[in-house]
Design a protein around this motif. Structure first.
Motif, PDB file in Angstrom:
ATOM      1  N   ASP A 157      83.410  -5.102  98.761  1.00 53.22           N
ATOM      2  CA  ASP A 157      83.262  -5.368  97.330  1.00 53.22           C
ATOM      3  C   ASP A 157      83.324  -4.073  96.522  1.00 53.22           C
ATOM      4  O   ASP A 157      83.888  -4.038  95.423  1.00 53.22           O
ATOM      5  CB  ASP A 157      81.944  -6.092  97.063  1.00 53.22           C
ATOM      6  N   THR A 158      82.770  -3.012  97.086  1.00 57.55           N
ATOM      7  CA  THR A 158      82.863  -1.703  96.437  1.00 57.55           C
ATOM      8  C   THR A 158      84.308  -1.230  96.370  1.00 57.55           C
ATOM      9  O   THR A 158      84.742  -0.659  95.353  1.00 57.55           O
ATOM     10  CB  THR A 158      81.997  -0.680  97.201  1.00 57.55           C
ATOM     11  N   LEU A 159      85.078  -1.492  97.424  1.00 55.53           N
ATOM     12  CA  LEU A 159      86.500  -1.129  97.420  1.00 55.53           C
ATOM     13  C   LEU A 159      87.255  -1.857  96.310  1.00 55.53           C
ATOM     14  O   LEU A 159      88.094  -1.268  95.626  1.00 55.53           O
ATOM     15  CB  LEU A 159      87.138  -1.452  98.767  1.00 55.53           C
ATOM     16  N   PHE A 160      86.967  -3.139  96.133  1.00 55.18           N
ATOM     17  CA  PHE A 160      87.658  -3.873  95.075  1.00 55.18           C
ATOM     18  C   PHE A 160      87.301  -3.310  93.701  1.00 55.18           C
ATOM     19  O   PHE A 160      88.180  -3.132  92.848  1.00 55.18           O
ATOM     20  CB  PHE A 160      87.333  -5.364  95.129  1.00 55.18           C
ATOM     21  N   ALA A 163      89.295  -0.297  93.216  1.00 46.39           N
ATOM     22  CA  ALA A 163      90.707  -0.579  92.958  1.00 46.39           C
ATOM     23  C   ALA A 163      90.936  -0.955  91.505  1.00 46.39           C
ATOM     24  O   ALA A 163      91.909  -0.531  90.874  1.00 46.39           O
ATOM     25  CB  ALA A 163      91.186  -1.693  93.886  1.00 46.39           C
ATOM     26  N   VAL A 164      90.029  -1.764  90.950  1.00 43.51           N
ATOM     27  CA  VAL A 164      90.127  -2.131  89.530  1.00 43.51           C
ATOM     28  C   VAL A 164      89.973  -0.893  88.654  1.00 43.51           C
ATOM     29  O   VAL A 164      90.742  -0.670  87.709  1.00 43.51           O
ATOM     30  CB  VAL A 164      89.065  -3.195  89.174  1.00 43.51           C
ATOM     31  N   ILE A 165      88.992  -0.068  88.973  1.00 45.02           N
ATOM     32  CA  ILE A 165      88.753   1.151  88.197  1.00 45.02           C
ATOM     33  C   ILE A 165      89.961   2.073  88.252  1.00 45.02           C
ATOM     34  O   ILE A 165      90.356   2.661  87.236  1.00 45.02           O
ATOM     35  CB  ILE A 165      87.482   1.853  88.708  1.00 45.02           C
ATOM     36  N   SER A 166      90.566   2.193  89.422  1.00 43.62           N
ATOM     37  CA  SER A 166      91.732   3.058  89.573  1.00 43.62           C
ATOM     38  C   SER A 166      92.853   2.638  88.633  1.00 43.62           C
ATOM     39  O   SER A 166      93.567   3.477  88.071  1.00 43.62           O
ATOM     40  CB  SER A 166      92.211   3.022  91.026  1.00 43.62           C
ATOM     41  N   ARG A 167      92.998   1.327  88.416  1.00 45.88           N
ATOM     42  CA  ARG A 167      94.044   0.820  87.528  1.00 45.88           C
ATOM     43  C   ARG A 167      93.677   0.949  86.047  1.00 45.88           C
ATOM     44  O   ARG A 167      94.561   1.131  85.208  1.00 45.88           O
ATOM     45  CB  ARG A 167      94.331  -0.652  87.839  1.00 45.88           C
ATOM     46  N   LEU A 168      92.394   0.822  85.742  1.00 46.51           N
ATOM     47  CA  LEU A 168      91.992   0.655  84.337  1.00 46.51           C
ATOM     48  C   LEU A 168      91.273   1.833  83.718  1.00 46.51           C
ATOM     49  O   LEU A 168      90.979   1.817  82.520  1.00 46.51           O
ATOM     50  CB  LEU A 168      91.076  -0.574  84.216  1.00 46.51           C
ATOM     51  N   LYS A 169      90.989   2.874  84.476  1.00 46.31           N
ATOM     52  CA  LYS A 169      90.059   3.898  83.997  1.00 46.31           C
ATOM     53  C   LYS A 169      90.512   4.604  82.726  1.00 46.31           C
ATOM     54  O   LYS A 169      89.670   5.080  81.959  1.00 46.31           O
ATOM     55  CB  LYS A 169      89.771   4.915  85.099  1.00 46.31           C
ATOM     56  N   SER A 170      91.800   4.662  82.472  1.00 44.43           N
ATOM     57  CA  SER A 170      92.249   5.334  81.254  1.00 44.43           C
ATOM     58  C   SER A 170      91.947   4.514  80.002  1.00 44.43           C
ATOM     59  O   SER A 170      91.995   5.034  78.888  1.00 44.43           O
ATOM     60  CB  SER A 170      93.753   5.622  81.324  1.00 44.43           C
ATOM     61  N   HIS A 171      91.598   3.238  80.180  1.00 44.70           N
ATOM     62  CA  HIS A 171      91.331   2.357  79.046  1.00 44.70           C
ATOM     63  C   HIS A 171      89.841   2.126  78.818  1.00 44.70           C
ATOM     64  O   HIS A 171      89.469   1.457  77.841  1.00 44.70           O
ATOM     65  CB  HIS A 171      92.008   1.000  79.261  1.00 44.70           C
ATOM     66  N   PHE A 172      88.992   2.641  79.703  1.00 45.93           N
ATOM     67  CA  PHE A 172      87.557   2.413  79.628  1.00 45.93           C
ATOM     68  C   PHE A 172      86.783   3.715  79.776  1.00 45.93           C
ATOM     69  O   PHE A 172      87.283   4.678  80.364  1.00 45.93           O
ATOM     70  CB  PHE A 172      87.101   1.449  80.735  1.00 45.93           C
ATOM     71  N   GLU A 173      85.572   3.701  79.272  1.00 46.63           N
ATOM     72  CA  GLU A 173      84.629   4.773  79.528  1.00 46.63           C
ATOM     73  C   GLU A 173      83.857   4.396  80.791  1.00 46.63           C
ATOM     74  O   GLU A 173      83.157   3.374  80.821  1.00 46.63           O
ATOM     75  CB  GLU A 173      83.662   4.915  78.353  1.00 46.63           C
ATOM     76  N   ALA A 182      82.754   4.149  93.548  1.00 50.36           N
ATOM     77  CA  ALA A 182      83.643   3.075  94.001  1.00 50.36           C
ATOM     78  C   ALA A 182      85.095   3.534  93.973  1.00 50.36           C
ATOM     79  O   ALA A 182      85.859   3.266  94.906  1.00 50.36           O
ATOM     80  CB  ALA A 182      83.450   1.842  93.120  1.00 50.36           C
ATOM     81  N   GLU A 183      85.482   4.222  92.919  1.00 48.07           N
ATOM     82  CA  GLU A 183      86.861   4.690  92.844  1.00 48.07           C
ATOM     83  C   GLU A 183      87.159   5.707  93.944  1.00 48.07           C
ATOM     84  O   GLU A 183      88.224   5.672  94.565  1.00 48.07           O
ATOM     85  CB  GLU A 183      87.155   5.308  91.479  1.00 48.07           C
ATOM     86  N   SER A 184      86.232   6.600  94.199  1.00 41.98           N
ATOM     87  CA  SER A 184      86.433   7.595  95.252  1.00 41.98           C
ATOM     88  C   SER A 184      86.596   6.931  96.616  1.00 41.98           C
ATOM     89  O   SER A 184      87.458   7.319  97.416  1.00 41.98           O
ATOM     90  CB  SER A 184      85.254   8.568  95.289  1.00 41.98           C
ATOM     91  N   LEU A 185      85.777   5.927  96.880  1.00 43.35           N
ATOM     92  CA  LEU A 185      85.882   5.203  98.149  1.00 43.35           C
ATOM     93  C   LEU A 185      87.243   4.518  98.260  1.00 43.35           C
ATOM     94  O   LEU A 185      87.896   4.570  99.313  1.00 43.35           O
ATOM     95  CB  LEU A 185      84.759   4.161  98.261  1.00 43.35           C
ATOM     96  N   TYR A 186      87.683   3.890  97.180  1.00 49.17           N
ATOM     97  CA  TYR A 186      88.976   3.213  97.208  1.00 49.17           C
ATOM     98  C   TYR A 186      90.113   4.191  97.474  1.00 49.17           C
ATOM     99  O   TYR A 186      91.014   3.907  98.270  1.00 49.17           O
ATOM    100  CB  TYR A 186      89.218   2.464  95.899  1.00 49.17           C
ATOM    101  N   HIS A 187      90.091   5.348  96.845  1.00 45.60           N
ATOM    102  CA  HIS A 187      91.170   6.313  97.056  1.00 45.60           C
ATOM    103  C   HIS A 187      91.210   6.809  98.507  1.00 45.60           C
ATOM    104  O   HIS A 187      92.287   7.111  99.033  1.00 45.60           O
ATOM    105  CB  HIS A 187      91.025   7.484  96.083  1.00 45.60           C
ATOM    106  N   THR A 188      90.056   6.861  99.150  1.00 47.51           N
ATOM    107  CA  THR A 188      90.017   7.230 100.563  1.00 47.51           C
ATOM    108  C   THR A 188      90.629   6.140 101.440  1.00 47.51           C
ATOM    109  O   THR A 188      91.280   6.434 102.446  1.00 47.51           O
ATOM    110  CB  THR A 188      88.558   7.480 100.999  1.00 47.51           C
TER     111      THR A 188
END
Length: 241
Positions: A157-160, A163-173, A182-188
């Protein structure tokens, strides 16, 4: 000003987040939210998430609906079907209502609703693109709520969330350290999520492989196999067009 994005890594932490002005994304990758996305994508008229087997059976009889769910990874006693996405092809689920209860995900959804969530959707890798597109279009605060496992943080669930954060982070704080983690774990893990789960001895990986459900795990970690958008309204999840 950008909207805020938070990640709640466990239902035990949900009370720390203000969900009243947020879209809450319920995440239970293995397997509740993957199965919900699949059933709706395959034509289910609705999925009714309930937090107990007794309530699942009661509503199923009342509506003459399919009753399904699991406890600890296996079909719950008294229910017709389990929590595998492969149990719900279009030929079976099309036009039907599915009443579903699971160990973690459906309970978290009810928690979010009781806490006054502005909107509730469900997310998983099989519908990740639909989820991300919806969150972008809403342009409001988001809480990525991980169902975890009996309040204990889990990897998938943390990976998901990552993954969402990796796609959307430029649009959110990104408003909490959990989102950064979570994003760091997904990138690994992103090159092969299944092997990452296996190599890291993920508890739910072992729980499901014990029941020979490797096919379910691979499906639930694969992007966009069931591009529906489960939206919670009036006690049921519908596929938002």
């Amino acid at each position: 000003m950008k909207p805020s994005l938070y990640t709640c890594l466990s239902p035990a932490l949900l009370h720390l987040y203000d969900v009243s002005n947020s879209v809450v994304v319920i995440i239970d990758v293995l397997r509740a939210t993957s199965t919900i996305a699949t059933a709706l994508n395959n034509g289910a008229s609705a999925v009714i998430p309930v937090d107990s087997v007794v309530e699942c059976i009661r509503i199923g009889k009342e509506l003459n609906s399919i009753t399904a769910g699991e406890r600890d990874g296996q079909v719950a006693e008294g229910l017709q079907y389990g929590n595998s996405p492969f149990e719900y092809p279009q030929s079976f689920i099309g036009g039907q209502t599915l009443v579903l209860t699971t160990t973690n995900g459906t309970k978290l959804l009810h928690m979010a609703h009781k806490n006054g969530a502005k909107q509730i959707i469900t997310g998983s890798f099989p519908n990740i693109s639909r989820v991300c597109d919806y969150l972008l279009a809403q342009n409001t605060n988001v809480v990525l709520a991980c169902a975890a496992w009996k309040d204990k943080v889990n990897i998938e669930d943390t990976l998901f969330a990552g993954a969402v954060i990796s796609r959307l982070k430029s649009h959110f704080e990104l408003a909490c350290d959990a989102s950064q983690m979570a994003e760091s774990l997904y990138h690994t893990a992103q090159n092969d999520l299944y092997e990452f789960m296996k190599e890291r001895n993920a508890t739910h990986y072992h729980r499901l492989t014990k029941y020979h459900l490797e096919k379910d795990i691979r499906y639930c970690l694969t992007n966009d196999g069931a591009p529906s958008l489960p939206f919670y309204s009036e006690g049921r999840l519908i596929n938002l067009s």
